[in-house]
Write a protein that holds these residues in place. Sequence first.
Motif, PDB file in Angstrom:
ATOM      1  N   GLY A 108       5.843   5.552   7.137  1.00  0.00           N
ATOM      2  CA  GLY A 108       5.098   5.244   6.633  1.00  0.00           C
ATOM      3  C   GLY A 108       5.351   3.745   6.047  1.00  0.00           C
ATOM      4  N   ALA A 109       6.267   3.126   7.247  1.00  0.00           N
ATOM      5  CA  ALA A 109       7.024   1.551   6.338  1.00  0.00           C
ATOM      6  C   ALA A 109       6.791   1.108   7.471  1.00  0.00           C
ATOM      7  CB  ALA A 109       8.684   1.640   5.468  1.00  0.00           C
ATOM      8  N   LEU A 167       0.916  -1.415   0.099  1.00  0.00           N
ATOM      9  CA  LEU A 167      -0.574   0.243   0.228  1.00  0.00           C
ATOM     10  C   LEU A 167       0.766   1.420  -0.157  1.00  0.00           C
ATOM     11  CD1 LEU A 167      -2.965   0.639  -0.066  1.00  0.00           C
ATOM     12  CD2 LEU A 167      -2.323   0.724   2.287  1.00  0.00           C
ATOM     13  N   VAL A 168       0.811   2.247  -1.382  1.00  0.00           N
ATOM     14  CA  VAL A 168       1.274   3.107  -1.216  1.00  0.00           C
ATOM     15  C   VAL A 168       0.936   4.523  -1.668  1.00  0.00           C
ATOM     16  CG1 VAL A 168       2.797   4.245  -2.948  1.00  0.00           C
ATOM     17  CG2 VAL A 168       2.752   2.032  -2.358  1.00  0.00           C
ATOM     18  N   ASP A 175       4.746   4.109   2.193  1.00  0.00           N
ATOM     19  CA  ASP A 175       5.644   3.148   1.823  1.00  0.00           C
ATOM     20  C   ASP A 175       5.843   1.540   1.432  1.00  0.00           C
ATOM     21  OD1 ASP A 175       7.604   3.850  -0.300  1.00  0.00           O
ATOM     22  OD2 ASP A 175       9.314   4.162   1.455  1.00  0.00           O
ATOM     23  N   GLY A 176       4.557   1.579   0.981  1.00  0.00           N
ATOM     24  CA  GLY A 176       4.375   0.356   0.109  1.00  0.00           C
ATOM     25  C   GLY A 176       4.123  -0.878   1.854  1.00  0.00           C
ATOM     26  N   ALA A 213       3.195   8.975  11.713  1.00  0.00           N
ATOM     27  CA  ALA A 213       3.744   7.655  10.666  1.00  0.00           C
ATOM     28  C   ALA A 213       2.647   7.255   9.812  1.00  0.00           C
ATOM     29  CB  ALA A 213       3.812   6.715  11.791  1.00  0.00           C
ATOM     30  N   GLY A 214       1.555   7.551   9.171  1.00  0.00           N
ATOM     31  CA  GLY A 214       0.756   6.840   8.465  1.00  0.00           C
ATOM     32  C   GLY A 214      -0.256   6.571   9.063  1.00  0.00           C
ATOM     33  N   LYS A 215      -0.542   6.088  10.230  1.00  0.00           N
ATOM     34  CA  LYS A 215      -1.049   5.495  10.665  1.00  0.00           C
ATOM     35  C   LYS A 215      -3.052   5.728  10.479  1.00  0.00           C
ATOM     36  CE  LYS A 215      -0.506   7.030  15.580  1.00  0.00           C
ATOM     37  NZ  LYS A 215       0.627   7.237  14.936  1.00  0.00           N
TER      38      LYS A 215
END
Length: 323
Positions: free
Chosen positions: A226-227, A23-24, A38-39, A58-60
Amino acid sequence: MVQSLSHAPAPSAPDLAVEAESLVKIYHGHRGEKRALDGISLSVPRGSFFGLLGPNGAGKSTFINILAGLTVKTSGRVRVWDRDIDSDPRGAKAAIGVVPQELNLDPFFTPLELLDVQAGMYGVPRSERRTMEILEAVGLADKANAYARTLSGGMRRRLLVAKAMVHAPPVLVLDEPTAGVDIELRRQLWVTIRELNARGTTILLTTHYLEEAEQLCDRIAIINHGALVACDTTSNLLRRIDGKALTVTVGSDLTGIPESLAAFSPELKPGRRLVLRYRPSTTPVSRILDAFAAAGLSITDLSTDETDLEDIFLQLTSSAAAP
Ligand SMILES: Nc1ncnc2c1ncn2[C@@H]1O[C@H](COP(=O)(O)OP(=O)(O)O)[C@@H](O)[C@H]1O
Ligand SMILES: [Mg+2]
């Protein structure tokens, strides 16, 4: 009462409640591109209490907003309850309830009205609405007719949980539900969520509170920049950092490390103190104390420090730090 909100998994219920593959997400903001995810590939088993842990940024939220159909992914594949968010967006949405990070409630609605409107939006027929049961499940039955603006912060938070449960989704997602909620209300919220989980609802929770994840979740994914940096059962994660520090104060001055203690590589500290790091699973603390006795050292004080999720979190997120 929560019973009736539960989802005894149907025979066709999938093993995985959520599946994300590579997932990006790239945001195109006025300050340029931001690669928020980032994937990321991860799976949330059906019935689990899953924690998505990571520092701010972080992208949560991005991750769960994509699951919920609130944010459009850049690439990758996502399935919610076996329904692909691209080929079956409605099906995927019906399987998920989201408690957002922000407290966005219309202050002039009562809980009863609010849940009714929500049920209407999800097309839940009147005869199938269980508004009062849901309000009872979140401990708000006595506030059914109170304006939302008169509710405390904790009550509003629980009202958002109720709102997310209106269409009886098998997957409930909570985005930092306890940020800014006081300890007592936080506890009440956890009782509610735990009960929903015990009755079969898969819970996916994002938090940046390590302690919360450690106490509540049976599986934890840690993301940073993001990772994905870790994804395992909580007990496996904690086992990875099987380590404790023992601080011993001895009764006499030390000039060096006594031979019997050398194997434990102690650090000499001011105040006649020695700090020893050891693995409780392989080294009983009695063995260390015996070594002090063998060295002829009397012990005047001692303390131990537990390692916890915070240690592994710091390890993982610092080593994976991006520029
Ligand atoms: N709409 C947006 N436009 C541009 N950047 C965004 C947007 N939403 C989030 N971001 C950025 O993406 C990253 C991840 O954000 P977010 O998913 O909210 O993280 P978290 O929930 O873990 O705090 C952050 O750097 C954030 O600033
Ligand atoms: Mg967030």
